[in-house]
Design a protein around this motif. Structure first.
Motif, PDB file in Angstrom:
ATOM      1  N   GLU A   1      91.109  61.084  21.966  1.00 34.16           N
ATOM      2  CA  GLU A   1      91.201  62.487  21.589  1.00 34.16           C
ATOM      3  C   GLU A   1      92.265  62.708  20.523  1.00 34.16           C
ATOM      4  O   GLU A   1      92.071  63.493  19.570  1.00 34.16           O
ATOM      5  CB  GLU A   1      91.521  63.327  22.832  1.00 34.16           C
TER       6      GLU A   1
ATOM      7  N   LYS B   1      93.330  60.487  18.300  1.00 29.77           N
ATOM      8  CA  LYS B   1      92.822  59.933  17.047  1.00 29.77           C
ATOM      9  C   LYS B   1      91.853  60.908  16.386  1.00 29.77           C
ATOM     10  O   LYS B   1      91.899  61.117  15.169  1.00 29.77           O
ATOM     11  CB  LYS B   1      92.136  58.591  17.297  1.00 29.77           C
ATOM     12  N   ALA B   2      90.997  61.498  17.205  1.00 25.63           N
ATOM     13  CA  ALA B   2      90.056  62.471  16.645  1.00 25.63           C
ATOM     14  C   ALA B   2      90.789  63.691  16.102  1.00 25.63           C
ATOM     15  O   ALA B   2      90.434  64.233  15.038  1.00 25.63           O
ATOM     16  CB  ALA B   2      89.054  62.884  17.724  1.00 25.63           C
ATOM     17  N   LEU B   3      91.863  64.108  16.804  1.00 28.95           N
ATOM     18  CA  LEU B   3      92.639  65.248  16.332  1.00 28.95           C
ATOM     19  C   LEU B   3      93.356  64.919  15.019  1.00 28.95           C
ATOM     20  O   LEU B   3      93.451  65.756  14.101  1.00 28.95           O
ATOM     21  CB  LEU B   3      93.649  65.660  17.410  1.00 28.95           C
ATOM     22  N   THR B   4      93.878  63.664  14.905  1.00 26.59           N
ATOM     23  CA  THR B   4      94.532  63.229  13.659  1.00 26.59           C
ATOM     24  C   THR B   4      93.549  63.257  12.496  1.00 26.59           C
ATOM     25  O   THR B   4      93.864  63.732  11.392  1.00 26.59           O
ATOM     26  CB  THR B   4      95.114  61.830  13.844  1.00 26.59           C
ATOM     27  N   LYS B   5      92.360  62.731  12.694  1.00 29.06           N
ATOM     28  CA  LYS B   5      91.343  62.750  11.643  1.00 29.06           C
ATOM     29  C   LYS B   5      91.004  64.188  11.242  1.00 29.06           C
ATOM     30  O   LYS B   5      90.832  64.502  10.065  1.00 29.06           O
ATOM     31  CB  LYS B   5      90.079  62.028  12.134  1.00 29.06           C
ATOM     32  N   GLU B   6      90.932  65.045  12.267  1.00 26.39           N
ATOM     33  CA  GLU B   6      90.623  66.446  11.961  1.00 26.39           C
ATOM     34  C   GLU B   6      91.727  67.093  11.126  1.00 26.39           C
ATOM     35  O   GLU B   6      91.453  67.818  10.150  1.00 26.39           O
ATOM     36  CB  GLU B   6      90.428  67.210  13.269  1.00 26.39           C
ATOM     37  N   ASN B   7      92.997  66.807  11.497  1.00 25.31           N
ATOM     38  CA  ASN B   7      94.111  67.368  10.734  1.00 25.31           C
ATOM     39  C   ASN B   7      94.148  66.801   9.300  1.00 25.31           C
ATOM     40  O   ASN B   7      94.462  67.524   8.335  1.00 25.31           O
ATOM     41  CB  ASN B   7      95.427  67.106  11.440  1.00 25.31           C
ATOM     42  N   GLN B   8      93.868  65.484   9.166  1.00 28.70           N
ATOM     43  CA  GLN B   8      93.814  64.887   7.813  1.00 28.70           C
ATOM     44  C   GLN B   8      92.731  65.557   6.970  1.00 28.70           C
ATOM     45  O   GLN B   8      92.911  65.780   5.770  1.00 28.70           O
ATOM     46  CB  GLN B   8      93.558  63.385   7.929  1.00 28.70           C
ATOM     47  N   ALA B   9      91.625  65.867   7.599  1.00 27.40           N
ATOM     48  CA  ALA B   9      90.552  66.551   6.863  1.00 27.40           C
ATOM     49  C   ALA B   9      91.008  67.927   6.407  1.00 27.40           C
ATOM     50  O   ALA B   9      90.706  68.373   5.284  1.00 27.40           O
ATOM     51  CB  ALA B   9      89.317  66.644   7.750  1.00 27.40           C
ATOM     52  N   HIS B  10      91.786  68.624   7.275  1.00 28.55           N
ATOM     53  CA  HIS B  10      92.306  69.933   6.884  1.00 28.55           C
ATOM     54  C   HIS B  10      93.278  69.804   5.696  1.00 28.55           C
ATOM     55  O   HIS B  10      93.299  70.651   4.785  1.00 28.55           O
ATOM     56  CB  HIS B  10      93.007  70.605   8.063  1.00 28.55           C
TER      57      HIS B  10
END
Length: 326
Positions: free
Chosen positions: A280, A282-291
């Motif tokens: 979870e 890791k998925a949140l980190t990827k989401e923040n990087q996308a932002h």
């Protein structure tokens, strides 16, 4: 006198004599059949007349059985038993000779047993003679009985967890007053077995039982296990007692193994939860990087809009920097 009246009277007398002769002949035939029985009853003072023997056969009562039983009773001093009582018991389906034998045995052993009580016991399907004999000479019951239950020992566990295997011998005598409606040997065996197992379980450790096995017998006797039964417990003897498995240690091992399995299951649950949380994050980190990437893409667009709107102009100063104020 009228000759016709004389002839009628003669015919009547002849018919009466013929009928009486037939009845007398039938009686002689029946009496000759039971003459030996009557002679035996007469010689032994059983007081059974020939008419009684003939009437027994007419009532479908076996005179041989009644005469034999009456002779046994009279010779044993039980002359109060009447022939009518024996006939009634025979017609009810009872065993007259066995009943009389039981009364004789009780009389000789000075045991109070009335005809009505003995007859009720016999008609109930119990062997009244065996009951009287057991009352005089107690019998021994194995507890447990391998022939009935397929078990050789009674297994109890003391408080220290050690299993003890015991065998007992129960001496009982018949309680004639409770024979009708009282419990049988099966109840005695079950109650004694339960009492022995309970007595072993109440001991602090198995050494107490091994040191004094009669302690178990005394505890069982104190419970009054023979109440409402057809027998009276005379004594309980512990025939044999052996040490079995360490049930307490085995249960502790099983409990420890179960605890280990539970701990492993909980650890696996925590590990799975940690792995899920890691995924979870890791998925949140990827989401923040996308932002962040989206935000960076909006910067040039915003600057271009600002230039078009005139909010920014290129006016380099001495240092070569541009004035971004309007």
């Amino acid at each position: 006198m009228d000759p016709r009246n004389n002839s009628t009277l003669m015919i009547f007398i002849f018919v009466a004599v013929a009928i009486f002769g037939l009845f007398f002949l039938a009686f002689l035939i029946l009496f000759s059949r039971y003459f030996k029985l009557w002679l035996r009853a007469f010689v032994t003072k059983a007081r059974i007349g020939p008419l009684s023997l003939v009437s027994m056969s007419l009532r479908k009562v076996n005179p041989q059985v009644v005469v034999d039983a009456k002779i046994m009773a009279v010779q044993a001093g039980l002359s109060s038993i009447s022939t009518t009582q024996m006939e009634a018991h025979y017609l009810a389906g009872g065993n007259v000779q066995r009943l009389v034998k039981s009364l004789i045995a009780a009389h000789r052993a000075n045991i109070q047993l009335e005809w009505e009580t003995a007859a009720a016991i016999d008609l109930a399907g119990r062997n009244v003679l065996e009951a009287v004999q057991t009352s005089v000479d107690p019998k021994v019951i194995d507890c447990p009985d391998p022939r009935r239950h397929g078990r050789n020992t009674l297994d109890g566990v003391a408080r220290d967890g050690i299993q003890l295997k015991a065998r007992a011998r129960v001496t009982v005598r018949t309680n004639l007053s409770q024979l009708i409606g009282g419990a049988t040997e099966e109840t005695i065996i079950a109650r004694v077995g339960e009492g022995i197992v309970s007595a072993i379980g109440s001991c602090e450790n198995h050494r107490e039982v091994l040191a004094n096995p009669m302690m178990i017998a005394r505890r069982v006797l104190d419970k009054g296990l023979d109440s409402q039964t057809a027998y009276e417990i005379v004594s309980i003897d512990i025939a044999d007692i052996d040490v079995g498995d360490n049930v307490g240690a085995r249960l502790q091992m099983d409990q420890a193994e179960a605890d280990v399995r539970i701990a492993r299951a909980k650890a696996e649950e925590r590990r799975a939860a940690a792995v899920a949380q890691e995924q979870e994050m890791k998925a949140l980190t990827k989401e923040n990087q996308a932002h962040v990437v989206l935000a960076e893409a909006d910067v040039p667009r915003a600057m271009a809009d600002a230039f078009r709107a005139g909010f920014l102009r290129a006016d380099p100063d001495q240092n070569g920097s541009a004035d971004h104020t309007n």
